[in-house]
Design a protein around this motif. Structure first.
Motif, mmCIF file in Angstrom:
data_model
loop_
_atom_site.group_PDB
_atom_site.id
_atom_site.type_symbol
_atom_site.label_atom_id
_atom_site.label_comp_id
_atom_site.label_asym_id
_atom_site.label_seq_id
_atom_site.Cartn_x
_atom_site.Cartn_y
_atom_site.Cartn_z
ATOM 1 N N ALA A 34 -22.739 -22.494 60.323
ATOM 2 C CA ALA A 34 -23.065 -21.099 60.256
ATOM 3 C C ALA A 34 -24.113 -20.633 59.215
ATOM 4 O O ALA A 34 -25.215 -20.097 59.240
ATOM 5 C CB ALA A 34 -21.943 -20.239 60.088
ATOM 6 N N VAL A 35 -23.931 -21.129 57.789
ATOM 7 C CA VAL A 35 -24.777 -21.025 56.751
ATOM 8 C C VAL A 35 -26.222 -21.794 57.000
ATOM 9 O O VAL A 35 -27.079 -21.054 56.775
ATOM 10 C CB VAL A 35 -24.202 -21.460 55.557
ATOM 11 C CG1 VAL A 35 -25.121 -21.095 54.402
ATOM 12 C CG2 VAL A 35 -22.893 -20.454 54.986
ATOM 13 N N SER A 37 -27.443 -22.323 59.893
ATOM 14 C CA SER A 37 -28.203 -21.864 60.899
ATOM 15 C C SER A 37 -28.548 -20.735 60.730
ATOM 16 O O SER A 37 -29.877 -20.093 61.277
ATOM 17 C CB SER A 37 -27.227 -21.816 62.292
ATOM 18 O OG SER A 37 -26.003 -20.829 61.906
ATOM 19 N N THR A 38 -28.206 -19.812 59.694
ATOM 20 C CA THR A 38 -28.655 -18.623 59.539
ATOM 21 C C THR A 38 -29.730 -18.416 58.307
ATOM 22 O O THR A 38 -30.646 -17.953 58.227
ATOM 23 C CB THR A 38 -27.410 -17.620 58.897
ATOM 24 O OG1 THR A 38 -26.474 -17.589 59.685
ATOM 25 C CG2 THR A 38 -28.078 -16.214 58.738
ATOM 26 N N HIS A 43 -26.316 -27.932 55.481
ATOM 27 C CA HIS A 43 -24.854 -27.621 55.360
ATOM 28 C C HIS A 43 -24.233 -28.619 54.495
ATOM 29 O O HIS A 43 -23.096 -28.247 53.955
ATOM 30 C CB HIS A 43 -24.112 -27.744 56.804
ATOM 31 C CG HIS A 43 -24.191 -29.059 57.436
ATOM 32 N ND1 HIS A 43 -25.289 -29.631 58.319
ATOM 33 C CD2 HIS A 43 -23.191 -30.247 57.328
ATOM 34 C CE1 HIS A 43 -24.971 -30.886 58.558
ATOM 35 N NE2 HIS A 43 -23.843 -31.178 58.156
ATOM 36 N N MET A 177 -18.039 -22.138 63.309
ATOM 37 C CA MET A 177 -19.306 -21.704 63.191
ATOM 38 C C MET A 177 -19.276 -20.007 63.607
ATOM 39 O O MET A 177 -20.307 -19.328 63.242
ATOM 40 C CB MET A 177 -19.955 -22.553 63.824
ATOM 41 C CG MET A 177 -21.709 -22.009 63.832
ATOM 42 S SD MET A 177 -22.511 -23.680 64.780
ATOM 43 C CE MET A 177 -24.264 -22.939 64.605
ATOM 44 N N SER A 178 -18.612 -19.651 64.587
ATOM 45 C CA SER A 178 -18.891 -18.336 65.280
ATOM 46 C C SER A 178 -18.340 -17.424 64.098
ATOM 47 O O SER A 178 -18.867 -16.291 64.031
ATOM 48 C CB SER A 178 -18.042 -18.259 66.461
ATOM 49 O OG SER A 178 -18.627 -19.177 67.724
ATOM 50 N N LYS A 181 -20.759 -16.948 61.294
ATOM 51 C CA LYS A 181 -21.762 -15.954 61.515
ATOM 52 C C LYS A 181 -21.192 -14.599 61.561
ATOM 53 O O LYS A 181 -22.103 -13.788 61.167
ATOM 54 C CB LYS A 181 -22.176 -16.434 63.099
ATOM 55 C CG LYS A 181 -22.979 -17.855 63.009
ATOM 56 C CD LYS A 181 -23.942 -17.934 64.317
ATOM 57 C CE LYS A 181 -24.928 -19.109 63.881
ATOM 58 N NZ LYS A 181 -25.446 -19.497 65.579
ATOM 59 N N HIS A 183 -18.928 -13.418 59.713
ATOM 60 C CA HIS A 183 -18.699 -13.120 58.370
ATOM 61 C C HIS A 183 -20.099 -12.669 57.773
ATOM 62 O O HIS A 183 -20.319 -11.668 56.827
ATOM 63 C CB HIS A 183 -18.129 -14.126 57.713
ATOM 64 C CG HIS A 183 -18.158 -14.132 56.126
ATOM 65 N ND1 HIS A 183 -17.052 -13.243 55.513
ATOM 66 C CD2 HIS A 183 -18.822 -14.475 55.206
ATOM 67 C CE1 HIS A 183 -17.209 -13.275 54.162
ATOM 68 N NE2 HIS A 183 -18.306 -14.124 53.904
ATOM 69 N N ILE A 184 -20.899 -13.583 57.882
ATOM 70 C CA ILE A 184 -22.283 -13.362 57.511
ATOM 71 C C ILE A 184 -22.779 -11.849 57.911
ATOM 72 O O ILE A 184 -23.514 -11.276 56.937
ATOM 73 C CB ILE A 184 -23.374 -14.624 57.436
ATOM 74 C CG1 ILE A 184 -22.890 -15.783 56.868
ATOM 75 C CG2 ILE A 184 -24.737 -14.319 57.233
ATOM 76 C CD1 ILE A 184 -23.652 -17.192 57.327
ATOM 77 N N GLU A 185 -22.837 -11.837 58.979
ATOM 78 C CA GLU A 185 -23.361 -10.536 59.732
ATOM 79 C C GLU A 185 -22.709 -9.395 59.290
ATOM 80 O O GLU A 185 -23.272 -8.261 58.634
ATOM 81 C CB GLU A 185 -23.480 -10.548 61.476
ATOM 82 C CG GLU A 185 -23.906 -9.222 61.724
ATOM 83 C CD GLU A 185 -25.277 -9.101 61.703
ATOM 84 O OE1 GLU A 185 -25.922 -8.068 61.701
ATOM 85 O OE2 GLU A 185 -26.129 -10.182 61.365
#
Length: 271
Positions: A34-35, A37-38, A43, A177-178, A181, A183-185
């Motif tokens: 996720a990190v 992809s953002t 990774h 991963m979901s 994402k 958490h990041i959002e």
């Protein structure tokens, strides 16, 4: 008479621990994806060991537990999940019924217990014995012929089973991963500003007000500055911590992993 083997609780516990460890590692690997992809940071650069992946799994778990609680409370969501997996569940149940039927037909006749009282039969003993022998003889060779006829299909089923096992193992990183994402959002990109630094008295008052108020508290990003030998080496919003490093992103959108050994980590309220 066969004796029942006791359950090896040590082996069972070791198996459960191994399964849980693999699941946590795969979840943490999904968070690292996720990190990437953002923020486009590779990774493989955000962790160095399996223990750090387990640290990242805690982020996924903290995002998954509220979502699972809400999903269990929503009955319509559960029905939609069952409808989506209905074909797969039907295939699994059908295979279990087929295997159970084959096992029942292939079960050899039980040997009589010498201590048991012989049961009376309305048929002659020789005819009863011939019927059991003929049934198992026919079933054995019928199943052998069926095995020969279905051997190409069974090889394809073996490949399909391998693919399904790989897909099941791949589901866990996708879930991680979901969750990463989300958490990041929620905690990195969503907040408009860093968490303000407050004195202890102000922090106590805000905690009491938050407990007494029904309104949701504003969401802030965690911002830190890292210094070494009185010199600032990095600062930014925290994406996540591990036991060995912290991954930050600054206002320019550049993400970096900074080892925390011999480094002072200080909370700041502005970048």
């Amino acid at each position: 008479m066969t004796t029942r083997q006791p359950v090896n609780w040590v082996a069972l516990g070791a198996g459960l621990v191994s399964f849980g460890t693999v699941a946590l590692v795969l979840l943490g690997y999904g968070v690292s994806l996720a990190v990437e992809s953002t923020f486009a940071i590779p990774h493989a650069a955000v962790f160095e060991s399996t223990f750090e992946l387990m640290d990242l799994a805690s982020i996924a778990m903290l995002e998954m537990i509220p979502a699972l609680t809400q999903a269990l409370a929503d009955g319509s969501l559960i029905l939609r999940v069952y409808r989506s997996f209905a074909p797969l569940l039907g295939v699994i149940v059908g295979l279990l019924v087929l295997l159970g039927g084959i096992g029942w037909f292939c079960e050899p006749p039980r040997k009589p217990d010498p201590q048991a009282t012989p049961a009376r039969s309305t048929k002659p003993a020789s005819r009863l014995h011939w019927g059991l022998t003929a049934r198992h003889y026919l079933m054995r060779y019928a199943l052998l012929g069926l095995w020969v006829l279905l051997s190409p299909l069974l090889s394809l089923l073996g490949i399909l089973a391998t693919v399904l096992l790989a897909a099941v193992l791949a589901i866990v990183p996708v879930i991680g991963m979901s969750a990463g994402k989300a958490h990041i959002e929620k905690w990195v990109l969503g907040p408009a500003q860093c968490r303000p630094v407050q004195t202890l008295d102000a922090l106590r008052r805000s905690t009491r007000l938050a407990a007494d108020s029904s309104a949701s508290a504003p969401r802030y990003a965690d911002c830190v500055a890292l210094t070494k030998d009185a010199a600032r080496i990095a600062a930014g919003r925290v994406i996540f911590y591990t036991s060995k490093a912290v991954v930050l992103v600054d206002d320019t959108g550049r993400a970096k992993r900074v080892p925390t050994g011999d480094v002072v980590v200080e909370v700041i309220d502005a970048l």
